[in-house]
Design an enzyme around this catalytic site. Structure first.
Site, short mmCIF file in Angstrom:
data_model
loop_
_atom_site.label_atom_id
_atom_site.label_comp_id
_atom_site.label_asym_id
_atom_site.label_seq_id
_atom_site.Cartn_x
_atom_site.Cartn_y
_atom_site.Cartn_z
N LYS A 51 34.25 11.83 -35.22
CA LYS A 51 34.49 13.23 -34.79
C LYS A 51 35.97 13.58 -34.71
O LYS A 51 36.34 14.70 -35.04
CB LYS A 51 33.81 13.51 -33.45
N ARG A 70 28.83 14.39 -17.27
CA ARG A 70 28.67 15.20 -18.48
C ARG A 70 27.16 15.14 -18.78
O ARG A 70 26.39 15.53 -17.92
CB ARG A 70 29.57 14.69 -19.60
C1 LIG Z 1 33.38 10.91 -28.38
C2 LIG Z 1 32.26 10.10 -27.89
C3 LIG Z 1 32.32 8.72 -28.03
C4 LIG Z 1 33.52 8.00 -28.60
O1 LIG Z 1 34.58 8.02 -27.71
P1 LIG Z 1 35.96 7.27 -28.06
O2 LIG Z 1 36.73 7.36 -26.80
O3 LIG Z 1 36.57 8.04 -29.17
O4 LIG Z 1 35.62 5.88 -28.44
C5 LIG Z 1 31.23 7.99 -27.59
N1 LIG Z 1 30.14 8.60 -27.06
C6 LIG Z 1 30.05 9.92 -26.92
C7 LIG Z 1 28.80 10.51 -26.34
C8 LIG Z 1 31.10 10.73 -27.32
O5 LIG Z 1 31.01 12.06 -27.18
#
Ligand SMILES: *Cc1c(COP(=O)(O)O)cnc(C)c1O
Length: 356
Positions: free
Chosen positions: A38, A131
């Site tokens: 992402k 969240r």
């Molecule tokens: C963005 C996200 C991750 C990855 O997080 P990083 O800190 O980039 O490793 C994992 N799980 C969810 C649900 C996320 O939204």
């Protein structure tokens, strides 16, 4: 045009090496990492580097990004809990999604039946980061029951998210709570869950110090693969932090006073600017602005230059002290925070160049 600046340079061999290091680290503990794209807006090049590094599942928060990765030989996981109105696309482009709402899960079931597919669901439990996910374990277990009963769906497992909104650090205790709920679901349903998805890159320090409990078998890794950082943006041992840099071009370079002449008005963003009188300084204007990136997220690679401000389309630097005699037309390079990389990736005004 193809050489134009500003440009975000992404070093794919370093990204691949980060992926390799994290796959090795995780697999030594029986954990399968999901490679999260992402931050790179679902970049095909970044996803390929992950796969070359041994990643077998790709994850993204946006269904549109997963759509771009369909041709790649990997499972696709949708990270952001889906909108019910997107159910048809979610089933079409994602093999697995994270979910916390009955309404949406029913919509996914209907979409899967309509398309003759099976869609896998990871039920999300909230361990206090506040969240996504059910906060109450009974509600989480009830959702798992629902998923296992609905046609077109398969209960893939249980997950949680930490250190994203509430700053709750992954710990042995909270990860064990997730494993305990997973066991309860397995016991009540008489099934074995494929996945217990502990956290993001924020869990890597815990894994490195041997504190991740048995039973966690998936981590969802984005920042660690793409930038070599995890919890609190600290570097992860064994990874590179030099994967991305931003290049911007100097379009004006002049000696000027450090205090404006008769400053009485507000700046372009409605703030009253304050200035320190440092006398006449060498000032470089670069062709990038706040429309592209927040200047607080830029880290100059030349430690002697200072960011003094700018506006929507201009970045002003003080280059008086630099050893390098910069000229108009030169490129200045910056490292980026997570937020800065995200903005540059997202801005259509910043070219992306993938170095192979
Ligand atoms: C963005 C996200 C991750 C990855 O997080 P990083 O800190 O980039 O490793 C994992 N799980 C969810 C649900 C996320 O939204």
């Amino acid at each position: 045009m193809s050489q134009s600046l500003p440009c975000l340079f992404v070093d794919l061999p370093l990204v691949r090496a980060n992926a390799e290091a994290m796959v090795e680290l995780c697999e030594a503990s029986g954990i399968h990492p999901v490679g999260i794209t992402k931050l790179a807006c679902g970049s095909h090049e970044v996803a390929e580097a992950y796969l070359d590094g041994g990643i077998r599942t790709l994850g993204d928060s946006r269904i549109h990004n997963l759509e771009k990765l369909q041709d790649l030989p990997a499972q696709k996981l949708l990270l952001r809990i889906p909108a019910a109105s997107d159910a048809m696309d979610v089933v079409r482009y994602a093999d697995i999604s994270l979910n916390s709402e009955e309404h949406t899960i029913r919509a996914l079931s209907a979409a899967a039946v309509a398309q003759g597919r099976v869609h896998k669901i990871i039920v999300m439990h909230d361990l206090g980061d506040l969240r996504e996910g059910c906060f109450n374990a009974d509600d989480t277990v009830a959702l798992a029951h629902l998923v296992s009963e609905l046609p077109g769906l398969e209960l893939e497992g249980l997950g949680t998210n930490l250190a994203c909104y509430g700053g709750v650090e992954p710990s042995t205790e909270n990860q064990q709570q997730l494993v305990d709920i997973a066991h309860r679901i397995e016991h009540e349903l008489g099934v074995k869950l494929h996945v217990v998805s502990g956290a993001s890159s924020a869990a890597l320090p815990l894994l490195l110090r041997g504190g991740l409990p048995d039973g966690i078998n998936q981590l969802r890794l984005g920042a660690s693969l793409l930038m070599g950082i995890g919890l609190n943006d600290d570097p992860i041992p064994g990874t590179s932090q030099d994967t991305m840099r931003l290049g911007v071009e100097i379009i004006e370079l002049k000696e000027k006073p450090s205090v404006p002449v008769n400053s009485t008005a507000l700046d372009a963003f409605g703030n009253k600017p304050v200035f320190e009188d440092l006398g006449i300084r060498r000032r470089a204007i670069c062709a990038i602005g706040k429309q592209d990136v927040n200047f607080d997220d830029l880290i100059p690679l030349d430690p002697a230059l200072r960011i003094i401000g700018g506006s929507s389309d201009h970045l002003i630097l003080d280059v008086t002290e630099t050893a390098q005699p910069y000229q108009v037309g030169d490129t200045i390079y910056f490292a980026l925070s997570y937020g800065g990389a995200l903005q540059c990736m997202t801005s259509e005004y910043v070219r992306k160049e993938y170095l192979h």
